[in-house]
Design an enzyme around this catalytic site. Structure first.
Site, mmCIF file in Angstrom:
data_model
loop_
_atom_site.group_PDB
_atom_site.id
_atom_site.type_symbol
_atom_site.label_atom_id
_atom_site.label_comp_id
_atom_site.label_asym_id
_atom_site.label_seq_id
_atom_site.Cartn_x
_atom_site.Cartn_y
_atom_site.Cartn_z
ATOM 1 N N GLU A 88 3.387 74.045 20.104
ATOM 2 C CA GLU A 88 3.091 74.074 21.532
ATOM 3 C C GLU A 88 3.993 73.102 22.296
ATOM 4 O O GLU A 88 4.088 71.930 21.953
ATOM 5 C CB GLU A 88 1.623 73.710 21.783
ATOM 6 N N CYS A 150 -8.045 71.606 22.552
ATOM 7 C CA CYS A 150 -6.688 71.374 22.046
ATOM 8 C C CYS A 150 -5.729 71.057 23.187
ATOM 9 O O CYS A 150 -4.982 70.085 23.146
ATOM 10 C CB CYS A 150 -6.186 72.602 21.295
ATOM 11 N N HIS A 169 -0.719 74.285 16.276
ATOM 12 C CA HIS A 169 -1.871 75.134 16.012
ATOM 13 C C HIS A 169 -1.726 75.789 14.650
ATOM 14 O O HIS A 169 -0.663 76.337 14.319
ATOM 15 C CB HIS A 169 -1.990 76.229 17.084
#
Length: 232
Positions: A88, A150, A169
């Site tokens: 991410e 998250c 993730h």
């Protein structure tokens, strides 16, 4: 040139506590597996379990950033429905409307009132994912980490750590969700990530090239061993 990995004598790795149907959270199991297996190269791995609570997670992160002053914090979270590992790039400040394990959500749905709408990691996740794919790792690049804990904790760390954070993730279920499968791949990813950070500190090039990543993979193997609708 000094091997950039050695600039990191320790690393802070965070996984999430159980929530909802996830009585065993693969992100925390992966963090424990990495602690046990180690990263080699003299790097001491510090792990901590993050509660799936907006308020309590902020308290834990405040303690980490204020007392431990880490060079980088790596967050692990789960992505239900995903079959691969996702890197991410971005954390968002708004839209936190889903309730946490305490049944609460942030006032006005913000992580930090008055903060920027989004923040990016100083790590070039696109470049990193491209290099890792060329090495055969099944990784996904993403700029949308969801709208649950998250993304919330990622933004919080990016804000307080001036971008010195990462969110990875991992699948919530399936064979890749097991520590036995995850840990070796995460070792490779984290070493490449550290190499990229060290490279930017010691050269004019901000990001690591594929040859450097392959060198790290070789060393990692020698010491072996939510992108979700709602993210944790």
């Amino acid at each position: 040139m000094l091997n950039a990995v050695y600039l990191f004598s320790n690393l802070t790795l965070l996984g999430f506590a159980p929530f909802r149907q996830y009585v065993v959270n693969p992100s925390w199991e992966a963090a424990k597996g990495l602690k046990m297996a180690g990263l080699g190269l003299g790097i001491d791995v510090h792990i901590m379990e993050i509660p799936v609570s907006y308020a309590n997670s902020q308290e834990v992160l405040d303690d980490i950033w204020q007392t431990m002053t880490p060079k980088v914090v790596i967050h692990l979270g789960i992505a239900p429905g995903s079959k691969g590992i996702t890197l991410e790039q971005t954390g968002k400040n708004h839209c936190y409307k889903d309730r946490d394990v305490s049944g609460l959500f942030p006032v006005h749905h913000y992580c930090i009132e008055g903060g920027p709408g989004q923040l990016d990691s100083i790590i070039d996740m696109r470049s990193l994912s491209k290099n890792l794919k060329n090495m055969g790792l099944d990784v996904i690049y993403s700029r949308d980490a969801g709208s649950y804990l998250c993304d919330f904790v990622y933004y919080y760390s990016l804000y307080h750590g001036q971008g010195k954070a990462a969110l990875i993730h991992v699948p919530a279920s399936g064979s890749l969700a097991s520590p036995e499968r995850l840990v070796p791949q995460l070792q490779t990813i984290i070493h490449a990530l550290i190499r990229q950070l060290g490279s930017s500190a010691h050269t004019s090039s901000e990001y690591v090239d594929s040859t450097q990543v392959e060198n790290i993979l070789h060393k990692t193997q020698s010491c072996h061993v939510d992108h979700i609708m709602e993210i944790q």
